[in-house]
Design an enzyme around this catalytic site. Structure first.
Site, mmCIF file in Angstrom:
data_model
loop_
_atom_site.group_PDB
_atom_site.id
_atom_site.type_symbol
_atom_site.label_atom_id
_atom_site.label_comp_id
_atom_site.label_asym_id
_atom_site.label_seq_id
_atom_site.Cartn_x
_atom_site.Cartn_y
_atom_site.Cartn_z
ATOM 1 N N LYS A 23 18.016 -48.754 -37.984
ATOM 2 C CA LYS A 23 16.881 -49.452 -38.619
ATOM 3 C C LYS A 23 16.435 -48.706 -39.880
ATOM 4 O O LYS A 23 16.249 -49.308 -40.931
ATOM 5 C CB LYS A 23 15.685 -49.552 -37.643
ATOM 6 C CG LYS A 23 16.013 -50.293 -36.350
ATOM 7 C CD LYS A 23 14.818 -50.377 -35.427
ATOM 8 C CE LYS A 23 14.374 -49.031 -34.829
ATOM 9 N NZ LYS A 23 15.359 -48.384 -33.947
ATOM 10 N N ARG B 127 7.209 -53.524 -31.276
ATOM 11 C CA ARG B 127 8.080 -52.970 -30.248
ATOM 12 C C ARG B 127 7.724 -53.448 -28.855
ATOM 13 O O ARG B 127 8.370 -53.041 -27.887
ATOM 14 C CB ARG B 127 7.884 -51.468 -30.249
ATOM 15 C CG ARG B 127 9.079 -50.693 -30.668
ATOM 16 C CD ARG B 127 8.562 -49.288 -30.764
ATOM 17 N NE ARG B 127 9.573 -48.341 -30.556
ATOM 18 C CZ ARG B 127 10.211 -47.714 -31.548
ATOM 19 N NH1 ARG B 127 9.964 -48.002 -32.783
ATOM 20 N NH2 ARG B 127 11.097 -46.810 -31.251
ATOM 21 N N ARG C 235 22.503 -37.152 -35.507
ATOM 22 C CA ARG C 235 21.575 -37.415 -36.614
ATOM 23 C C ARG C 235 20.854 -36.126 -37.019
ATOM 24 O O ARG C 235 20.553 -35.268 -36.200
ATOM 25 C CB ARG C 235 20.522 -38.444 -36.220
ATOM 26 C CG ARG C 235 19.456 -38.593 -37.319
ATOM 27 C CD ARG C 235 18.482 -39.704 -37.106
ATOM 28 N NE ARG C 235 17.893 -39.656 -35.796
ATOM 29 C CZ ARG C 235 17.314 -40.691 -35.217
ATOM 30 N NH1 ARG C 235 17.260 -41.841 -35.833
ATOM 31 N NH2 ARG C 235 16.819 -40.571 -34.022
ATOM 32 N N ARG D 245 15.133 -34.209 -34.597
ATOM 33 C CA ARG D 245 13.780 -34.603 -34.226
ATOM 34 C C ARG D 245 13.424 -34.085 -32.837
ATOM 35 O O ARG D 245 14.298 -33.794 -32.035
ATOM 36 C CB ARG D 245 13.680 -36.144 -34.235
ATOM 37 C CG ARG D 245 13.522 -36.693 -35.612
ATOM 38 C CD ARG D 245 13.579 -38.197 -35.759
ATOM 39 N NE ARG D 245 13.296 -39.034 -34.618
ATOM 40 C CZ ARG D 245 13.438 -40.360 -34.621
ATOM 41 N NH1 ARG D 245 13.858 -40.979 -35.728
ATOM 42 N NH2 ARG D 245 13.176 -41.067 -33.558
ATOM 43 N N ARG E 113 14.091 -43.054 -24.161
ATOM 44 C CA ARG E 113 13.869 -44.002 -25.269
ATOM 45 C C ARG E 113 14.727 -45.250 -25.092
ATOM 46 O O ARG E 113 14.279 -46.361 -25.361
ATOM 47 C CB ARG E 113 14.188 -43.323 -26.605
ATOM 48 C CG ARG E 113 13.040 -42.439 -27.078
ATOM 49 C CD ARG E 113 13.476 -41.458 -28.145
ATOM 50 N NE ARG E 113 14.016 -42.072 -29.319
ATOM 51 C CZ ARG E 113 14.912 -41.500 -30.130
ATOM 52 N NH1 ARG E 113 15.367 -40.280 -29.857
ATOM 53 N NH2 ARG E 113 15.357 -42.128 -31.190
HETATM 54 P P1 AP5 Z 1 18.814 -44.351 -37.979
HETATM 55 O O1 AP5 Z 1 18.837 -45.210 -39.210
HETATM 56 O O2 AP5 Z 1 18.036 -43.097 -37.996
HETATM 57 O O3 AP5 Z 1 18.455 -45.253 -36.672
HETATM 58 P P2 AP5 Z 1 17.084 -45.873 -36.194
HETATM 59 O O4 AP5 Z 1 17.396 -47.231 -35.676
HETATM 60 O O5 AP5 Z 1 16.073 -45.757 -37.278
HETATM 61 O O6 AP5 Z 1 16.793 -44.923 -34.961
HETATM 62 P P3 AP5 Z 1 15.457 -44.200 -34.493
HETATM 63 O O7 AP5 Z 1 15.874 -43.147 -33.529
HETATM 64 O O8 AP5 Z 1 14.649 -43.781 -35.679
HETATM 65 O O9 AP5 Z 1 14.752 -45.353 -33.746
HETATM 66 P P4 AP5 Z 1 13.649 -45.210 -32.723
HETATM 67 O O10 AP5 Z 1 13.268 -46.638 -32.627
HETATM 68 O O11 AP5 Z 1 13.989 -44.548 -31.468
HETATM 69 O O12 AP5 Z 1 12.615 -44.181 -33.404
HETATM 70 P P5 AP5 Z 1 11.279 -44.395 -34.232
HETATM 71 O O13 AP5 Z 1 11.204 -43.337 -35.244
HETATM 72 O O14 AP5 Z 1 11.131 -45.805 -34.641
HETATM 73 O O15 AP5 Z 1 20.348 -44.027 -37.636
HETATM 74 C C1 AP5 Z 1 20.692 -43.172 -36.560
HETATM 75 C C2 AP5 Z 1 21.841 -42.249 -36.963
HETATM 76 O O16 AP5 Z 1 23.017 -43.028 -37.159
HETATM 77 C C3 AP5 Z 1 21.636 -41.482 -38.285
HETATM 78 O O17 AP5 Z 1 22.229 -40.217 -38.184
HETATM 79 C C4 AP5 Z 1 22.385 -42.325 -39.327
HETATM 80 O O18 AP5 Z 1 22.851 -41.530 -40.411
HETATM 81 C C5 AP5 Z 1 23.532 -42.868 -38.475
HETATM 82 N N1 AP5 Z 1 23.950 -44.195 -38.914
HETATM 83 C C6 AP5 Z 1 23.137 -45.261 -39.153
HETATM 84 N N2 AP5 Z 1 23.885 -46.325 -39.522
HETATM 85 C C7 AP5 Z 1 25.178 -45.914 -39.491
HETATM 86 C C8 AP5 Z 1 26.412 -46.550 -39.763
HETATM 87 N N3 AP5 Z 1 26.477 -47.831 -40.137
HETATM 88 N N4 AP5 Z 1 27.562 -45.842 -39.601
HETATM 89 C C9 AP5 Z 1 27.523 -44.549 -39.212
HETATM 90 N N5 AP5 Z 1 26.385 -43.873 -38.958
HETATM 91 C C10 AP5 Z 1 25.228 -44.544 -39.097
HETATM 92 O O19 AP5 Z 1 10.176 -44.124 -33.092
HETATM 93 C C11 AP5 Z 1 10.022 -42.834 -32.550
HETATM 94 C C12 AP5 Z 1 8.915 -42.839 -31.502
HETATM 95 O O20 AP5 Z 1 7.669 -43.205 -32.124
HETATM 96 C C13 AP5 Z 1 9.067 -43.851 -30.357
HETATM 97 O O21 AP5 Z 1 9.870 -43.348 -29.307
HETATM 98 C C14 AP5 Z 1 7.598 -44.063 -29.938
HETATM 99 O O22 AP5 Z 1 7.139 -42.980 -29.160
HETATM 100 C C15 AP5 Z 1 6.874 -44.024 -31.259
HETATM 101 N N6 AP5 Z 1 6.735 -45.356 -31.892
HETATM 102 C C16 AP5 Z 1 7.254 -45.738 -33.082
HETATM 103 N N7 AP5 Z 1 6.942 -47.013 -33.344
HETATM 104 C C17 AP5 Z 1 6.206 -47.459 -32.290
HETATM 105 C C18 AP5 Z 1 5.622 -48.708 -31.967
HETATM 106 N N8 AP5 Z 1 5.715 -49.763 -32.798
HETATM 107 N N9 AP5 Z 1 4.960 -48.817 -30.775
HETATM 108 C C19 AP5 Z 1 4.840 -47.765 -29.938
HETATM 109 N N10 AP5 Z 1 5.391 -46.547 -30.189
HETATM 110 C C20 AP5 Z 1 6.065 -46.398 -31.356
HETATM 111 MG MG MG Z 2 14.271 -44.639 -37.473
#
Ligand code: AP5
Ligand code: MG
Length: 215
Positions: free
Chosen positions: A13, A88, A127, A162, A173
């Protein structure tokens, strides 16, 4: 463009959102980045969110809606936004719908990034993220390493794993995603907004979105 990016942890994402900001200047709004920034800065929000995040649980809906009510009404959102990690839960989706209706904004689509589970696990363990809260650039030791090991290409800060990248938190997660967030695909299908995309390649995701939007 006004998009929701849906997808499991590690689906890409953040990576896709950053690529899309270069297409038409739409801003990335990542609730995860906002929360991590708040934790590092030690704000009230950060203190409330930290333990949930570290354990791989969701932060309560009220806290998230408090952030998003304000963020979506800031002036830089007028040209478009990419919602990364929000909504979410079904209550967040309902609250977003009411908020957008109130401020007169219509979404273009909700893009669901589909990636096989083995690829997700590999991506999350490899990552690396820029530790500067203002930057939070995303790297991967296999697919996209920084030019100089451990140092962010964009701002020169250390690149780290992270706090929610332990094996335990990753598995929590993914469980939380399946239970609370995966049902959003059916919700947005009913709303007539869902677009499913195979997200093994981020470039293909970007070109599919551009094509759908006629860009
Ligand atoms: P990346 O782009 O970082 O993936 P992502 O989908 O953004 O993954 P996240 O881990 O950030 O998602 P998440 O939903 O768990 O965390 P968030 O920060 O939102 O890509 C991942 C890896 O793959 C990278 O190394 C990248 O380089 C690689 N990659 C990507 N595309 C690729 C490709 N095509 N080919 C090869 N490699 C590739 O949330 C964190 C925490 O915050 C949650 O657990 C929760 O506690 C809280 N939180 C956040 N939002 C909310 C909400 N709305 N409600 C409640 N709690 C929330
Ligand atoms: Mg992310």
């Amino acid at each position: 463009m006004k998009l929701i990016l849906l997808g499991a942890p590690g689906a890409g994402k953040g990576t896709v959102a950053k690529l899309l900001t270069e297409v038409d200047g739409s801003v990335q709004i990542s609730t995860g980045d906002i929360l991590r920034g708040a934790v590092r800065a030690g704000t009230e929000l950060g203190k409330k969110a930290e333990a949930f995040m570290k354990a791989g649980d969701l932060v309560p809906d009220e806290l998230i809606m408090g952030i998003m009510e304000e963020r979506l009404q800031e002036s830089d959102c007028a040209n478009g936004f990419l919602l990364d990690g929000f909504p979410r839960t079904i209550p967040q989706s309902e609250a977003l719908k009411a908020l957008l209706a109130r401020i007169g904004i219509e979404l273009d689509m909700a893009v669901n990034l589909d990636v096989p589970r083995d690829v997700i696990l590999d991506r999350l363990t490899t990552r690396r993220t820029c530790s500067n809260p203002e930057c939070q650039a995303i790297y991967n030791v296999k697919s996209n390493p920084p030019k100089q090991e451990g140092i962010c290409d964009k701002c020169g800060s250390p690149v780290i794993q992270r706090d929610d990248e332990t094996e335990e938190a990753i598995s929590k997660r993914l469980e939380t995603y399946n239970e609370k967030t995966a049902p959003l695909a059916a919700y947005y299908e009913k709303e007539g907004l869902l677009v499913n995309v195979n997200a093994t390649s981020s470039d293909i995701v970007v070109s599919t979105i551009k094509e759908k939007l006629g860009l």
